[in-house]
Scaffold this motif. Structure first.
Motif, mmCIF file in Angstrom:
data_model
loop_
_atom_site.group_PDB
_atom_site.id
_atom_site.type_symbol
_atom_site.label_atom_id
_atom_site.label_comp_id
_atom_site.label_asym_id
_atom_site.label_seq_id
_atom_site.Cartn_x
_atom_site.Cartn_y
_atom_site.Cartn_z
ATOM 1 N N GLY A 205 0.912 -1.329 -0.177
ATOM 2 C CA GLY A 205 -0.112 0.115 -0.006
ATOM 3 C C GLY A 205 0.775 1.117 -0.041
ATOM 4 O O GLY A 205 2.140 1.190 -0.290
ATOM 5 N N ASN A 206 0.352 2.231 0.397
ATOM 6 C CA ASN A 206 1.247 3.752 0.290
ATOM 7 C C ASN A 206 1.798 3.664 1.804
ATOM 8 O O ASN A 206 1.244 3.237 2.848
ATOM 9 C CB ASN A 206 0.083 4.892 0.321
ATOM 10 N N LEU A 207 3.124 4.015 1.723
ATOM 11 C CA LEU A 207 3.613 4.487 3.066
ATOM 12 C C LEU A 207 2.991 5.807 3.779
ATOM 13 O O LEU A 207 2.729 6.802 2.847
ATOM 14 C CB LEU A 207 5.053 4.769 2.927
ATOM 15 N N THR A 208 2.582 5.820 4.878
ATOM 16 C CA THR A 208 1.844 7.026 5.431
ATOM 17 C C THR A 208 2.747 7.706 6.284
ATOM 18 O O THR A 208 2.635 9.200 6.622
ATOM 19 C CB THR A 208 0.526 6.405 6.097
ATOM 20 N N PHE A 209 3.255 7.040 7.570
ATOM 21 C CA PHE A 209 4.257 7.919 8.419
ATOM 22 C C PHE A 209 5.049 7.131 9.143
ATOM 23 O O PHE A 209 5.139 5.870 9.293
ATOM 24 C CB PHE A 209 3.178 8.702 9.459
ATOM 25 N N PHE A 210 6.201 7.619 9.956
ATOM 26 C CA PHE A 210 7.152 6.832 10.470
ATOM 27 C C PHE A 210 6.458 6.675 12.045
ATOM 28 O O PHE A 210 5.719 7.494 12.565
ATOM 29 C CB PHE A 210 8.269 7.810 10.806
ATOM 30 N N SER A 211 6.492 5.532 12.338
ATOM 31 C CA SER A 211 5.586 5.074 13.732
ATOM 32 C C SER A 211 6.585 4.506 14.525
ATOM 33 O O SER A 211 8.007 4.364 14.163
ATOM 34 C CB SER A 211 4.729 4.031 13.169
ATOM 35 N N GLY A 212 6.274 3.896 15.730
ATOM 36 C CA GLY A 212 7.394 3.571 16.858
ATOM 37 C C GLY A 212 7.280 4.295 17.929
ATOM 38 O O GLY A 212 7.486 3.562 19.013
ATOM 39 N N ASP A 213 7.236 5.346 17.897
ATOM 40 C CA ASP A 213 7.302 6.505 19.276
ATOM 41 C C ASP A 213 6.294 6.374 19.871
ATOM 42 O O ASP A 213 6.423 6.626 21.415
ATOM 43 C CB ASP A 213 7.882 7.882 18.912
ATOM 44 N N ARG A 214 5.215 5.754 19.503
ATOM 45 C CA ARG A 214 3.672 5.510 20.306
ATOM 46 C C ARG A 214 3.380 4.466 20.144
ATOM 47 O O ARG A 214 2.147 4.139 20.679
ATOM 48 C CB ARG A 214 2.838 6.785 19.765
ATOM 49 N N LEU A 215 3.796 3.482 19.690
ATOM 50 C CA LEU A 215 3.346 2.270 19.490
ATOM 51 C C LEU A 215 3.920 1.173 20.310
ATOM 52 O O LEU A 215 5.351 1.017 20.684
ATOM 53 C CB LEU A 215 3.592 1.604 18.029
#
Length: 525
Positions: free
Chosen positions: A398-408
């Motif tokens: 799919g499309n890349l949407t955002f950098f995650s990790g800091d809240r997951l």
């Protein structure tokens, strides 16, 4: 006498869509909503069940009153009824203060502490929180309310031929005008920054300082959008829905307005730095004079982000803007670096990405990581050049949407059932439109894929405890990320004075956190 009669008639007409008190019943009961995992005890909520679906709610911690807007939903779950009820409920005494009918097609209710405002057409009416009776009415449209000072700021209605840019300060106790000044809103309001108890910075067609008690302040004017941009709107009408990560408060103006063509605001002890559609500028905080400005390319400039790097400013021009509640392709992505003291250009790099905007970015040492819908590009802030790019197949990811990790957070597989933050210094985590979270190495090679629905998103932190949520399950973690409690709550609950409030269908839940945290500290979020 004539004036009093005129006021009464005016209020009667204004309230024709907000009828007199009607009786309503509220069922009070307790409900088990979770468990204290340390003491192995049930966590119990007070549940208040109303006779219709709760559309919006507000809890005032000072009075202990909850204001509920009730509104039916169609059987298919897609259409809201135009008519409903407003109920003010005393949570402490478990009793209805008052209830009135409302026509949502003509009226709306907003609350600020114990200040309850009914808006109808070009008029606002303050209602007595104790009984729902009108206290005063004026022709205005509130944009900002200071609860402590009981002052509102909005645009005065001066008739069809009058100015639409007359900003007015209002004494919310009496409805009287405190001051008036001209502040143009051609591009809508983008942001309100509270600098102290009495002063604001308003980002709207530039930036304006405002003392809410006197109306005094300086004005820096610049374009923060483009009006009547029909061609771009038609081209982008299928654009993406505005995401929750923008963090921007906007009051739009005009059906063909392309808005939010500006950057974030950076402040130091002396200056304010902000980019608009026209220029990147250094503005003196005390008087609004422009210390320096850098003219930006008219056809390329769009929504942007500004970051500080030692003695320089880096502008990330993203290549999109907003129309109504959608993102649209607008301008072209580029990177600009200038000297923070003088505004002199250090580097300018056009990324040559037409109609392919930057959706997120991340700074890592001397690298600027740029996330596009189909790839990640690493830009060297030291060499001012692209180091490398990694492309991702849209059919697979799919499309890349955002950098995650800091809240997951993710659940560990060890017997202690600890939860780990999905972030570390050696890997990158990227969210995709297909509900996947990709774990990447330093070269953006895929190491692992997580299903986003199996991850936990941090909702709040109180007294060192983290509340993480997945669907309708909330886990409370201690400072070591060990679970100490679990609650059957969605992500959209609120914590006020150590009490959780959540609405679900036609019920309001009230949960005392002392059942779990064993603390009497009062923190409001």
């Amino acid at each position: 006498m004539k004036n009093n009669i005129t006021i009464l008639i005016s209020l009667f007409i204004a309230l024709n869509s907000f009828s007199q008190n009607i009786s309503t019943e509220v069922l009070n009961k307790t409900k088990i909503v979770g468990k204290n995992l340390i003491q192995q005890k049930d966590i119990v909520a007070n549940e208040f069940v109303f006779n219709e679906r709760i559309y919006r709610s507000y809890v005032d911690s000072l009075t202990g009153y909850a204001t509920l807007q009730l509104r039916k939903l169609s059987k298919n779950g897609k259409v809201l009824s135009l008519k409903g009820l407003v109920v003010v409920y005393d949570l402490k005494n478990k009793s209805v203060k008052w209830t009135k009918k409302i026509d949502y097609s003509m009226s709306s209710i907003q609350q600020y502490g114990d200040i309850l405002i009914l808006s109808k057409g070009n008029k606002i009416i303050r209602l007595n929180i104790e009984n729902g009776d009108p206290m005063w009415d004026i022709k205005n449209d509130l944009y900002y309310v200071n609860i402590n000072k009981k002052i509102g700021v909005g645009y005065a209605y001066n008739g069809l031929t009058g100015s639409i840019h007359t900003l007015e300060g209002i004494n919310l106790n009496t409805g009287e005008s405190l001051w008036q000044k001209e502040l143009k809103r051609d591009y809508g309001w983008n942001k309100i920054i509270k600098t102290d108890a009495s002063n604001l910075l308003i980002v709207a067609g530039g930036m304006h300082s405002l003392n809410i008690e006197t109306g005094s302040g300086w004005d820096y004017e610049t374009k923060t959008g483009k009006k009547d941009y029909t061609e771009t709107i038609a081209k982008n009408v299928g654009g993406l829905v505005l995401g929750a990560l923008t963090g921007t408060y906007v009051v739009s103006s005009g059906s063909n307005l392309v808005r939010d063509v500006l950057s974030n605001t950076i402040m130091d002890s002396t200056n304010i730095y902000m980019a608009s559609k026209e220029k990147l500028a250094c503005i003196n905080k005390s008087d609004g004079t422009v210390t320096w400005s850098y003219q930006l390319p008219d056809e390329s400039t769009s929504k942007s982000s500004l970051i500080v790097r030692d003695s320089s400013l880096v502008l990330i021009n993203k290549g999109y803007a907003f129309w109504r509640d959608k993102t649209i392709d607008f301008g072209d992505p580029f990177i600009l670096e200038v000297n923070k003291l003088t505004g002199a250009e250090i580097a300018f790099k056009n990324l040559m990405e037409k109609d392919n905007p930057i959706v997120d970015y991340k700074v890592k040492n001397d690298s600027l990581l740029l996330l596009f819908g189909d790839k990640i590009t690493c830009f060297s802030l030291q060499d001012k050049a692209i180091k490398y790019t990694k492309t991702f197949d849209s059919e697979t990811y799919g499309n890349l949407t955002f950098f995650s990790g800091d809240r997951l957070y993710t659940k560990n597989t060890d017997p202690e059932l600890h939860y780990n933050l999905l972030s570390d210094s050696t890997h990158y985590f990227v969210q995709t439109s297909k509900g996947k979270t990709l774990k990447l190495d330093k070269d953006f090679n895929e190491l692992k894929t997580f299903d986003f629905d199996n991850l936990y998103l941090i909702q709040n932190t109180i007294n060192g405890h983290k509340f993480i949520n997945q669907d309708n399950s909330t886990i409370i973690l201690d400072s070591n990320n060990k679970p100490i409690g679990e609650l059957s709550l969605s992500f959209y609950f609120r914590i006020i004075n150590n009490t959780i409030y959540e609405t679900n269908e036609n019920s309001l839940l009230e949960i005392d956190l002392n059942q779990l945290l064993n603390t009497d500290n009062s923190d409001e979020f």
